[in-house]
Write an enzyme that holds these catalytic residues in place. Structure first.
Site, PDB file in Angstrom:
ATOM      1  N   LYS A   1      -3.827  -4.115  -7.762  1.00  0.00           N
ATOM      2  CA  LYS A   1      -2.543  -4.102  -8.461  1.00  0.00           C
ATOM      3  C   LYS A   1      -2.679  -4.654  -9.887  1.00  0.00           C
ATOM      4  CE  LYS A   1      -0.870  -2.088  -4.984  1.00  0.00           C
ATOM      5  NZ  LYS A   1      -0.189  -2.487  -3.780  1.00  0.00           N
TER       6      LYS A   1
HETATM    7  C1  LIG Z   1       0.265  -2.074  -2.437  1.00  0.00           C
HETATM    8  C2  LIG Z   1       1.634  -1.665  -2.057  1.00  0.00           C
HETATM    9  C3  LIG Z   1       2.385  -2.346  -1.088  1.00  0.00           C
HETATM   10  C4  LIG Z   1       1.798  -3.413  -0.224  1.00  0.00           C
HETATM   11  O1  LIG Z   1       1.277  -4.461  -0.927  1.00  0.00           O
HETATM   12  P1  LIG Z   1       0.381  -5.528  -0.141  1.00  0.00           P
HETATM   13  O2  LIG Z   1       0.376  -6.697  -1.060  1.00  0.00           O
HETATM   14  O3  LIG Z   1      -0.977  -4.907   0.021  1.00  0.00           O
HETATM   15  O4  LIG Z   1       1.030  -5.793   1.160  1.00  0.00           O
HETATM   16  C5  LIG Z   1       3.678  -1.977  -0.876  1.00  0.00           C
HETATM   17  N1  LIG Z   1       4.238  -0.968  -1.548  1.00  0.00           N
HETATM   18  C6  LIG Z   1       3.556  -0.268  -2.470  1.00  0.00           C
HETATM   19  C7  LIG Z   1       4.256   0.821  -3.203  1.00  0.00           C
HETATM   20  C8  LIG Z   1       2.221  -0.577  -2.735  1.00  0.00           C
HETATM   21  O5  LIG Z   1       1.526   0.131  -3.622  1.00  0.00           O
END
Ligand SMILES: *Cc1c(COP(=O)(O)O)cnc(C)c1O
Length: 411
Positions: free
Chosen positions: A209
Site C-alpha cells: 500500500k
Molecule cells: C489491501 C486492501 C484491503 C485489505 O487490507 P489489509 O490491510 O491487507 O487487510 C481492503 N480493501 C482493499 C480495497 C484493499 O486493497
C-alpha cells in the site's frame, strides 16, 4: 526492402516480437506491480523498538495513532492489525449484525464485503462508474431495503468516490458510511482529506500500500463514541489495554465488558509506520509523477481506455489501471497480461469482481451478468507497475512494453 517508400511494410519493420513468442524481453529483471520503500531510518526505528522494554501495543502505537490523526485532519485513530480488521470493527461498532445488509462495490478486494460477513450481515453489490471504476452513486439507491444499515464505498486505485451523493443518500435513509480507503491515504475529495468525510474511514498499511507497517491498518473517525467502542473491541472488549494498565494502581485488574477481538497492532509496526508517514507526501508526489508519465504515453492510444480522475479530487494514485478495448486486439486481456509478464513487467489485475468468486455465488447467490459495468471492467483491466521507488528507466520499460505489445497484437 526500401522502408522509406510509403506502403512497403515500414510498419512491419518497427514491430518487435514479444518475449512470449521467442523475442527478447523489454527488460532483464522482473519489475513488480508494487513494492515497499524502506530506508535506514525505518530499520533504526524498528531496531530501537526491539531493544526497548515494550514491543507490543504501547507508546509507539499511541504516537502512530496521533500521527495518522494529524495527517488526515481527523479526531481519532484506532490502529489495528489490518484494514480488514478495521472494516470489521467499524461495521461492528456501528451495530451492523445479522439480518442487516451493507452495500458496497464488487470491484474490490474481498476484505470489503467480508467485513460485513464477519458481522453476520449480507454484502450487497452496486455497479460501478465505468470512467473512475468507483461505485456509481446512481446505482446505490435501488439496492436499499429496510435491512440496509451501511454503505461501504471503496476509493478504487486511490481515486476518491463521489462522496457527496453517497453521504446524501446515507442521510436520507439513515445509513452509516464506512469508507474502505485501503488505497487512499492522502487522497482529497473536494478539498476535504479522506478520513474526514464519513462515520469511519479504514486505511491499510500492508506492504504493497501507499505506506506500510508490513501488516497493519487503522480506523479513523471524528466520533468519540465510535472511537471508544473500537478501541475497546480491538482488544477483547477490555477498555484498558496492558499498556494503559501498566501505570495504574492495580495493573493486574481488567474487565471484559463487551465482545471484542484480538486486533491490536505492535509497537514494532508502529515504529515503522511513524517513519513511513513522514515520507508519505513525497511518496504520493512520486506516484503522481509516474501516473502523469503513463497518462502522457497512453492517452493517444485508441486501443486503451484510461481511468480518469475527476477534477475535483486528488487521487492517491495507488494503482495505475488501463483497460483494453476488446475489438482492438488479437488477444484477450489474459493473453496480453501473460505477454507483459514475459516482458518482465509483472502487471496484475485489480480485481476479479468479488460477486464472481465461488464463495459469494454459493453463499449469497450472486450471479454473472448482474453487474455489467463491473464485469466488463473485470475482463478488460490491467494494473501496471506503480510504486515510488521505480526509476525513470523502470517507467520507460513499462511504457515501451505496453506500446510494443499493443502494436504486435493490434487487431
Ligand atoms: C489491501 C486492501 C484491503 C485489505 O487490507 P489489509 O490491510 O491487507 O487487510 C481492503 N480493501 C482493499 C480495497 C484493499 O486493497
Amino acid at each position: 526492402m526500401d522502408c522509406t517508400k510509403p506502403g512497403t511494410g515500414a510498419r512491419h519493420v518497427e514491430l518487435s516480437k514479444p518475449a512470449i513468442e521467442g523475442g527478447s524481453p523489454v527488460r532483464a529483471t522482473t519489475l513488480p506491480y508494487a513494492r515497499q520503500w524502506l530506508g535506514e531510518e525505518e530499520i533504526a526505528a524498528v531496531t530501537e523498538t526491539l531493544r526497548s522494554d515494550w514491543i507490543t501495543t504501547g507508546p509507539r502505537v499511541v504516537a502512530f495513532e496521533s500521527a495518522v490523526t494529524d495527517y488526515c485532519g481527523a479526531r481519532h485513530t484506532v490502529a489495528v492489525t489490518s484494514c480488514t480488521a478495521a472494516l470489521h470493527l467499524a461495521l461492528n461498532a456501528l451495530g451492523v449484525g445479522p439480518g442487516h445488509e451493507v452495500i458496497t462495490t464488487s470491484l474490490t478486494f474481498s476484505a470489503t464485503p467480508l467485513a460485513a460477513v464477519y458481522n453476520g450481515a449480507t454484502p450487497v453489490f452496486a455497479d460501478i462508474d465505468p470512467v473512475t471504476l468507483n461505485i456509481n452513486p446512481d446505482c446505490i439507491e435501488e439496492h436499499i431495503t429496510p435491512r440496509t444499515r451501511a454503505i461501504a464505498p471503496v476509493h478504487y486505485a486511490g481515486c476518491p468516490c463521489d462522496m457527496d451523493p453517497i453521504l446524501a443518500l446515507a442521510r436520507k435513509h439513515g445509513l452509516a458510511v464506512v469508507e474502505d480507503a485501503a488505497h487512499a491515504i492522502g487522497a482529497v475529495y473536494r478539498g476535504r482529506p479522506i478520513g474526514t468525510l464519513s462515520d469511519i474511514t479504514c486505511f491499510s498499511f500492508h506492504a504493497v500500500k501507499n505506506m506500510t507497517t508490513a501488516e497493519g491498518g487503522a480506523a479513523v473517525t471524528d466520533r468519540e463514541d465510535l472511537a471508544r467502542t473500537m478501541r475497546t473491541r480491538r482488544f477483547f472488549g477490555v477498555a484498558r489495554d496492558a499498556w494503559s494498565r501498566a501505570s495504574s494502581d492495580k495493573p493486574w485488574e481488567y474487565d471484559v465488558s463487551e465482545l471484542g477481538f484480538k486486533y491490536n497492532i505492535t509497537d514494532i509496526q508502529a515504529a515503522l509506520g511513524l517513519v513511513q508517514i513522514k515520507k508519505l507526501d513525497a511518496f504520493l508526489e512520486r506516484r503522481k509523477q509516474i501516473a502523469a508519465a503513463y497518462d502522457a504515453a497512453f492517452s493517444g492510444m485508441e486501443q486503451l481506455t484510461l481511468c480518469r480522475v475527476p477534477h475535483e479530487t486528488d487521487s492517491a494514485h495507488h494503482l495505475y489501471v488501463v483497460r483494453i478495448r476488446p475489438g482492438f486486439f488479437r488477444v484477450d486481456r489474459d493473453g496480453l497480461l501473460a505477454a507483459l509478464r514475459s516482458e518482465n513487467i509483472a502487471a496484475n489485475v485489480h480485481y476479479k469482481p468479488v460477486h464472481l468468486h465461488s464463495y459469494f455465488m454459493n453463499t449469497y447467490q450472486t450471479k454473472p451478468g448482474s453487474l455489467p459495468e463491473c464485469e466488463q471492467a473485470g475482463n478488460t483491466l490491467i494494473t501496471l507497475p506503480l510504486f515510488p521507488a521505480m526509476s525513470h528507466s523502470d517507467v520507460q520499460d513499462v511504457i515501451q512494453a505496453v506500446q510494443k505489445l499493443c502494436s504486435w497484437y493490434a487487431a
